[in-house]
Each structure stands twice: as C-alpha cells, then as structure tokens.
Enzyme design. Structure first.
Site, PDB file in Angstrom:
ATOM      1  N   LYS A  28       0.827  -1.206   0.000  1.00 45.53           N
ATOM      2  CA  LYS A  28       0.000   0.000   0.000  1.00 45.53           C
ATOM      3  C   LYS A  28       0.870   1.268   0.000  1.00 45.53           C
ATOM      4  O   LYS A  28       2.086   1.188   0.039  1.00 45.53           O
ATOM      5  CB  LYS A  28      -0.960  -0.046   1.187  1.00 45.53           C
ATOM      6  CG  LYS A  28      -1.932  -1.257   1.119  1.00 45.53           C
ATOM      7  CD  LYS A  28      -3.038  -1.070   0.097  1.00 45.53           C
ATOM      8  CE  LYS A  28      -3.727  -2.348  -0.349  1.00 45.53           C
ATOM      9  NZ  LYS A  28      -4.551  -3.036   0.615  1.00 45.53           N
TER      10      LYS A  28
HETATM   11  C1  PLP Z   1      -5.534  -4.172   0.906  1.00 44.65           C
HETATM   12  C2  PLP Z   1      -6.999  -3.940   1.001  1.00 44.65           C
HETATM   13  C3  PLP Z   1      -7.735  -4.184   2.178  1.00 44.65           C
HETATM   14  C4  PLP Z   1      -7.168  -4.939   3.341  1.00 44.65           C
HETATM   15  O1  PLP Z   1      -6.057  -4.362   3.913  1.00 44.65           O
HETATM   16  P1  PLP Z   1      -5.217  -5.197   4.986  1.00 44.65           P
HETATM   17  O2  PLP Z   1      -4.451  -4.142   5.708  1.00 44.65           O
HETATM   18  O3  PLP Z   1      -4.352  -6.136   4.220  1.00 44.65           O
HETATM   19  O4  PLP Z   1      -6.181  -5.901   5.869  1.00 44.65           O
HETATM   20  C5  PLP Z   1      -9.055  -3.811   2.234  1.00 44.65           C
HETATM   21  N1  PLP Z   1      -9.662  -3.242   1.180  1.00 44.65           N
HETATM   22  C6  PLP Z   1      -9.015  -3.015   0.019  1.00 44.65           C
HETATM   23  C7  PLP Z   1      -9.754  -2.358  -1.107  1.00 44.65           C
HETATM   24  C8  PLP Z   1      -7.673  -3.380  -0.109  1.00 44.65           C
HETATM   25  O5  PLP Z   1      -7.031  -3.192  -1.274  1.00 44.65           O
END
Ligand code: PLP
Length: 398
Positions: free
Chosen positions: A186
């Site tokens: 991210k």
């Molecule tokens: C990555 C992601 C999540 C989950 O994030 P985590 O921190 O891995 O739990 C939720 N929603 C979307 C749209 C994502 O891309």
C-alpha cells in the site's frame, strides 16, 4: 542497472534507512508491542488527516471489522458495498452473518455508483462501505446525502486512499469511520497494519477496547509503571493491536507520505503521456475536485482493437519481465459469493466488464525513471504489435 531480463516487481515497498533505524530503536527500547510509539503514531496520523480519533490496528481488515462491530451489526443485517474490491471489504460483513449487498460500479472510476445505492436500501440495511478504488475518492457527497436520508453510517474502505482528498478535505475525516491499510503493497506501510479514523468518541472507545480483548480502557498500560495489574473484561474482544515496531516504521512512512505520493503522481503522468494516443487502451481518468493517491495505475484495454485478450497481454508482459496485477477480480465471480448468493458474471455487468479489460501497472515511489520507461516501452511494444484497426476486422470478417 536493470536490464530487460530482470524482473520488475508489481510492487516494492519504499523503505529507507530512517525506517530501518526507527525499527531498530524500537527493538532496542525494550518495548515491542503496543505502547508509546503506537500512541504517537495514532496522534500524528489523526493530525495528518484531520480526524479526532485514530486507532492503530494490525490490518485494514481489522479496522473494517471493528467499525462494523462498533455499529452493532447483527446477523441478518445488510451492508451495502461494491463487487469491485478486495476480499476484506465483504468478509468482515460475513463475520457477523450479515449480508453484503453489492451495488455495481461507475465504469469510469470503478467506484460504487451513487445513483444505484438508493434502490439497494431495505429496512435491513445498516451501513454503506464505499471503496476508494486506486486511491481516487468516491462521490462522497451524494453517498452521504443518501446515507443521511436513511440514517445510515458510512464506513470508508480507504485502503488505497492515503493521502487523498475529496472536495478539498482529506480522506479520513469525512465519514463515520475511515479505514486505512498499511499492508506491504500500500501507499505507506508498516509491513502489516491499519488505522481506524473517526470523529465519534463512542465509536473510538469501542474500537479501542475491542481491538485488545475487550479489556477495560488502557489495557496496554498494565505492564508500565503507570499501569495497574487490575483489569476487567467487558466483552469478548479481538487481538488487533499494532506493535510499536510497526508504528516506528509507520511514523517515518507517514512523514514521507506526501513526497511518495508526488513520485507516484509523476509516474502516473509519464504513463498518461506515453499511452495518450493509443486507441487499444483507455487511461485512468483523474476526476476533478479530489487528490488521487495513485495507489494503482489501472490501464484498461480496448478488446475490439487488439488481437490478444487481457490474459494474453499479461503473460506477454510477464515474459518481458514486467510484474503486473489485476484489480479486482470482482467479488461476485468468486466461488464463495457466487454460490452463496447465486450471482452470475452479468449480475454486476460494469464490475465484470472493467475487470475483464483491466491491467494494473507498477507504480511505486521507489521506481527509477529507467524502470518507468521500461514499463511504457514494453506496454507500447505489445499493444502496437497486436493492435488491430476495427475496420480491418470487419473487412476480414466480410
Ligand atoms: C488491501 C486492502 C484491504 C485490506 O487491507 P489489509 O491491511 O491487508 O487488511 C481492504 N480493502 C481493500 C480495497 C484493499 O485493497
């Protein structure tokens, strides 16, 4: 130097010496789990997005789960969201034995289509979870208008949307809660991690307590000089707290987030310029009145102008050493949701059609200019090689 045979990964975290030193310092401090560094990370993050309360947790999934828990979601309730998202957005609804009600997306942004939300609302609807796909904010104004009209809370899945704005305001301060992700791919990372942002003190308290075993306030302090051995379990909570090692990394990443976004925006501009005149692909549209986080660069192929399909395009990119991904395989075509709710691909035609033509190109702040040109060159090579004029196809078919 990267040559054409090195594999360029789809994502690569941007971790510098400052992050390394901060984590080492946390390790040396003797305090590893949730503590002072996490609380500092929370207040710095809250100040950055302009919300009153920020609760650090170990994933965005946990942030979404705790948000729904704090709203009192129960078995048989309905929560509106979109098929064009990651597993996490809908699984947290199923944790309560509640039902995700999917609303198709706008084909330009791939965000939930606000014009279709009202018809999905029933007496069982308890919340709306819009997702800011690629880091570009949803149409929050109409979404909030519909939500307010029906007295529904809005939980933003902002896993892609840090830092981002809508109507001049930062994502993180605008809805009942906003949930961020600090997963390794991210826009800022703590390895694994997430944040719940809210202006509602009651929701914040509930999330804090449920993130750490449902133990009465400040459970984390029980091993400090200021703490007490005494605690009370008020609910069967969860184990969702973030470690101080992760928060140490997060604080440095937070301080660099704006510079890292600038770099991603530059990469996006390079791609936009390189592909602007190619009729076999469509570019992502940057919508007015909002700042895009550029977590993803979602290129879409125009299948009637190519003699190969999306999957073949991707395998050719991989053969040339370019790592790409697809965002998203819509929820409704995954076996669990298709079987449980009887969905067909055509149940959500926009989500399905955009998925079928989408390729996410590498876009991360640690990409070198050479790596960016390598991606554009390979994409252009393949697109031009398999380009076909529409009139030629018609002529050949005649
Ligand atoms: C990555 C992601 C999540 C989950 O994030 P985590 O921190 O891995 O739990 C939720 N929603 C979307 C749209 C994502 O891309």
């Amino acid at each position: 130097m990267s040559c054409d045979t090195d594999f360029l990964p789809f994502a690569r975290p941007d971790i510098g010496e400052a992050e390394v030193e901060a984590v080492v310092e946390a390790l040396r401090s003797g305090w590893l789990t949730t503590g002072a560094l996490t609380h500092r990370f929370e207040s710095e993050f809250a100040a950055e997005v302009g919300c009153q309360h920020a609760i650090a947790v170990n994933s965005c999934t946990a942030a979404l789960h705790l948000s729904l828990e704090a709203l009192g979601i129960q078995r048989g309730d309905q929560v509106i969201t979109t098929p064009y998202t990651f597993a996490a957005t809908a699984e947290v609804i199923r944790y309560f034995d509640a039902d995700p009600i999917l609303v198709d997306v706008d084909p330009i942004s791939c965000n939930i289509d606000p014009g279709r939300i009202a018809e999905a609302i029933t007496p069982r609807t308890k919340a709306i979870i819009p997702v800011h796909i690629a880091g570009q904010a949803c149409e929050l104004k109409p979404i909030h208008e519909i939500a307010d009209r029906h007295g529904l809370p809005v939980i933003e899945d902002a896993a892609h949307a840090f830092p981002a704005t809508y109507g001049g305001q930062k994502i993180g301060s605008l809805s009942t809660t906003t949930c961020f992700s600090f997963y390794a791919t991210k826009t800022m990372t703590t390895g694994e991690g997430g944040m719940i942002c809210t202006n509602d003190a009651k929701i914040a308290d509930r999330c804090r307590i449920m993130a750490l075993h449902g133990i009465s306030k400040d459970a984390w302090k029980r091993y400090t000089a200021a703490g007490s051995w005494k605690y009370e379990i008020t609910e069967p909570g969860y184990k969702y707290n973030l470690t101080d090692m992760a928060s140490a990394m997060g604080r440095v990443q937070l301080s660099r987030a704006s510079a890292m976004r600038e770099r991603r925006a530059e990469i996006a501009a390079c791609y936009q310029a390189a592909f602007a005149n190619e009729d076999w692909c469509s570019l992502p549209t940057a919508l007015p009145d909002r700042m895009h986080a550029w977590h993803l660069y979602m290129l879409r192929l125009n299948p009637d102008r190519l003699s190969i399909d999306r999957d073949e395009f991707i395998s050719r990119l991989r053969d040339r050493g370019i790592g790409v991904s697809v965002h998203f395989i819509p929820l409704h075509i995954h076996p669990y949701y298709a079987q449980r709710y009887g969905y067909k691909p055509e149940s959500y035609p926009q989500a399905y059609q955009q998925y079928a033509r989408e390729i996410s190109l590498p876009i991360y702040s640690s990409m070198t200019p050479q790596e960016v040109s390598r991606v554009t060159n390979v994409v252009l090579d393949i697109g031009r090689q398999f380009h076909q004029q529409r009139n030629l196809t018609v002529a050949a078919a005649a």
